[in-house]
Design an enzyme around this catalytic site. Structure first.
Site, PDB file in Angstrom:
ATOM      1  N   SER A   1       3.418   4.394  -2.279  1.00  0.00           N
ATOM      2  CA  SER A   1       3.972   3.070  -2.585  1.00  0.00           C
ATOM      3  C   SER A   1       3.961   2.770  -4.079  1.00  0.00           C
ATOM      4  O   SER A   1       4.680   1.878  -4.539  1.00  0.00           O
ATOM      5  CB  SER A   1       3.287   1.975  -1.771  1.00  0.00           C
ATOM      6  OG  SER A   1       1.933   1.841  -2.106  1.00  0.00           O
TER       7      SER A   1
ATOM      8  N   THR B   1      -0.798   1.611   1.210  1.00  0.00           N
ATOM      9  CA  THR B   1      -1.625   0.397   1.144  1.00  0.00           C
ATOM     10  C   THR B   1      -1.570  -0.290  -0.222  1.00  0.00           C
ATOM     11  O   THR B   1      -1.862  -1.476  -0.326  1.00  0.00           O
ATOM     12  CB  THR B   1      -3.096   0.729   1.468  1.00  0.00           C
ATOM     13  OG1 THR B   1      -3.568   1.683   0.526  1.00  0.00           O
ATOM     14  CG2 THR B   1      -3.247   1.259   2.872  1.00  0.00           C
ATOM     15  N   ASP B   2      -1.185   0.476  -1.262  1.00  0.00           N
ATOM     16  CA  ASP B   2      -1.311  -0.070  -2.618  1.00  0.00           C
ATOM     17  C   ASP B   2      -0.476  -1.333  -2.857  1.00  0.00           C
ATOM     18  O   ASP B   2      -0.928  -2.239  -3.554  1.00  0.00           O
ATOM     19  CB  ASP B   2      -0.942   0.997  -3.658  1.00  0.00           C
ATOM     20  CG  ASP B   2      -1.962   2.132  -3.705  1.00  0.00           C
ATOM     21  OD1 ASP B   2      -3.060   1.970  -3.154  1.00  0.00           O
ATOM     22  OD2 ASP B   2      -1.652   3.186  -4.296  1.00  0.00           O
TER      23      ASP B   2
ATOM     24  N   THR C   1      -0.282   6.859   2.478  1.00  0.00           N
ATOM     25  CA  THR C   1      -1.321   7.803   2.915  1.00  0.00           C
ATOM     26  C   THR C   1      -1.222   8.099   4.404  1.00  0.00           C
ATOM     27  O   THR C   1      -1.568   9.197   4.851  1.00  0.00           O
ATOM     28  CB  THR C   1      -2.706   7.236   2.543  1.00  0.00           C
ATOM     29  OG1 THR C   1      -2.769   7.158   1.117  1.00  0.00           O
ATOM     30  CG2 THR C   1      -3.839   8.112   3.028  1.00  0.00           C
TER      31      THR C   1
HETATM   32  N1  ASP Z   1      -1.382   6.020  -2.482  1.00  0.00           N
HETATM   33  C1  ASP Z   1      -1.177   5.381  -1.245  1.00  0.00           C
HETATM   34  C2  ASP Z   1       0.051   4.490  -1.254  1.00  0.00           C
HETATM   35  O1  ASP Z   1       1.116   4.997  -1.051  1.00  0.00           O
HETATM   36  C3  ASP Z   1      -2.350   4.633  -0.818  1.00  0.00           C
HETATM   37  C4  ASP Z   1      -2.333   4.374   0.631  1.00  0.00           C
HETATM   38  O2  ASP Z   1      -1.336   4.437   1.307  1.00  0.00           O
HETATM   39  O3  ASP Z   1      -3.405   4.075   1.121  1.00  0.00           O
HETATM   40  O4  ASP Z   1      -0.038   3.292  -1.453  1.00  0.00           O
END
Ligand code: ASP
Length: 327
Positions: free
Chosen positions: A54, A87-88, A12
């Site tokens: 991710s 973050t995932d 993100t």
């Molecule tokens: N969907 C995102 C990811 O790539 C979520 C994030 O980065 O917060 O994990």
């Protein structure tokens, strides 16, 4: 002047609304991140590894990030490394780097919970904080760190706790290692770290979460598929229904390393019960306690140790060190 390398991988923090996609997708590149840090008195190099959500990462992606971070950590002209990341699955990459990248240079992972198209985008603030942490002498020797909201967490304790909140990363039961304040980095406590020389991940390691009344079919099938290791996210302090014991026993006897983690969000594995399926039974059967590691991190740890070719007593000893487990 200190030299920090930023390795970008997507997430993100790199996303922006795109009309064709009808939602946010990876868009920001190295130049955008570099421009956001123009005021920092540091030499900064940005290198793109990938630009993916991710959820699209494979174990090959994780290993490529590890290889790139390790190569930069070995360079005498680099003082610290920052990895921007979705973050995932961020905590799993953090665990891999913590366990396998040698040396005491700071390895700092960060990301964002809001896209660059949203008001209050947290990406550049988190990135600037991560870079300042990576440039700080106080961060040396702490292994992989996760920095969000100016708060610094150790790889082995941190986890994503909230689907949307900006302070999603917490270290339940332990707390953060420290904070980045206006006057610099303040580390309240330090973590001991052990790295494992490892040139590959053992992929045949699975994670199975237990629920009330569940049958051990998933474990039985995984063993039949030729699994090398399994992490069971067991109940409470690490307990299973008694009807799981024969299948776990067969797995251990068949050479599968079984780690018992907990489905609780905080706390070490361990108990004092005398009933069937509690810790006493599982340890007597040769299962390894996950110690302070959650199931996600125990899986990465087991992939590293088995990938390093460890077995028997050497595996148990290394496991106890990385998991902070007591036998
Ligand atoms: N969907 C995102 C990811 O790539 C979520 C994030 O980065 O917060 O994990």
């Amino acid at each position: 002047m200190k030299h920090i390398v930023i390795l970008t991988t997507g997430g993100t923090i790199a996303m922006r609304y795109d009309e064709t996609a009808g939602g946010a997708v990876p868009a920001l590149g190295g130049a955008d991140f570099r421009a956001a840090l123009a005021d920092l008195p540091l030499a900064i190099t940005v290198e793109e590894i990938c630009n993916l959500p991710s959820a699209h990462f494979t174990l090959d992606t994780l290993w490529a990030i590890r290889q790139c971070a390790a190569a930069h950590a070995a360079r005498p002209d680099i003082d610290g490394i920052v990895i921007t990341h979705g973050t995932d699955v961020l905590e799993e990459t953090a665990m891999l780097l913590d366990l396998t990248v040698e040396g005491d240079k700071p390895l700092v992972l960060t990301g964002a919970m809001r896209t660059a198209s949203e008001p209050g985008y947290d990406g550049f603030a988190n990135l600037a904080a991560a870079v300042r942490v990576a440039a700080s002498d106080a961060a040396r020797g702490l292994g992989a760190l996760v920095v969000f909201n100016d708060t610094v967490h150790a790889a082995r304790y941190v986890t994503k706790t909230h689907t949307q909140a900006l302070d999603t990363f917490r270290s339940p039961g332990w707390g953060p290692l420290g904070r980045l304040d206006a006057d610099g980095l303040h580390i309240a406590w330090r973590v001991a770290r052990r790295t494992i020389p490892c040139s590959r991940l053992e992929r045949r390691v699975e994670l199975i979460k237990l629920a009330v009344g569940m049958e051990p079919d998933a474990l039985r099938q995984a063993v039949a598929r030729g699994l090398r290791g399994v992490v069971l996210e067991a109940l409470g302090g690490g307990r299973v229904p008694p009807w799981w014991l024969p299948v776990i026993g067969q797995a251990v006897e068949g050479g599968v390393t079984v780690v018992i983690a907990s489905r609780c969000p905080a706390g070490r594995v361990g108990d004092r019960y005398g009933y069937a399926g509690a810790q006493r039974d599982l340890r007597a059967m040769g299962c390894l306690p996950a110690g302070v590691l959650n199931g996600l991190k125990a899986r990465i740890g087991l992939m590293v140790l088995l990938g390093a070719g460890l077995e028997g007593d050497a595996l148990r000893a290394a496991w106890a060190q990385i998991a902070g487990a007591s036998e």
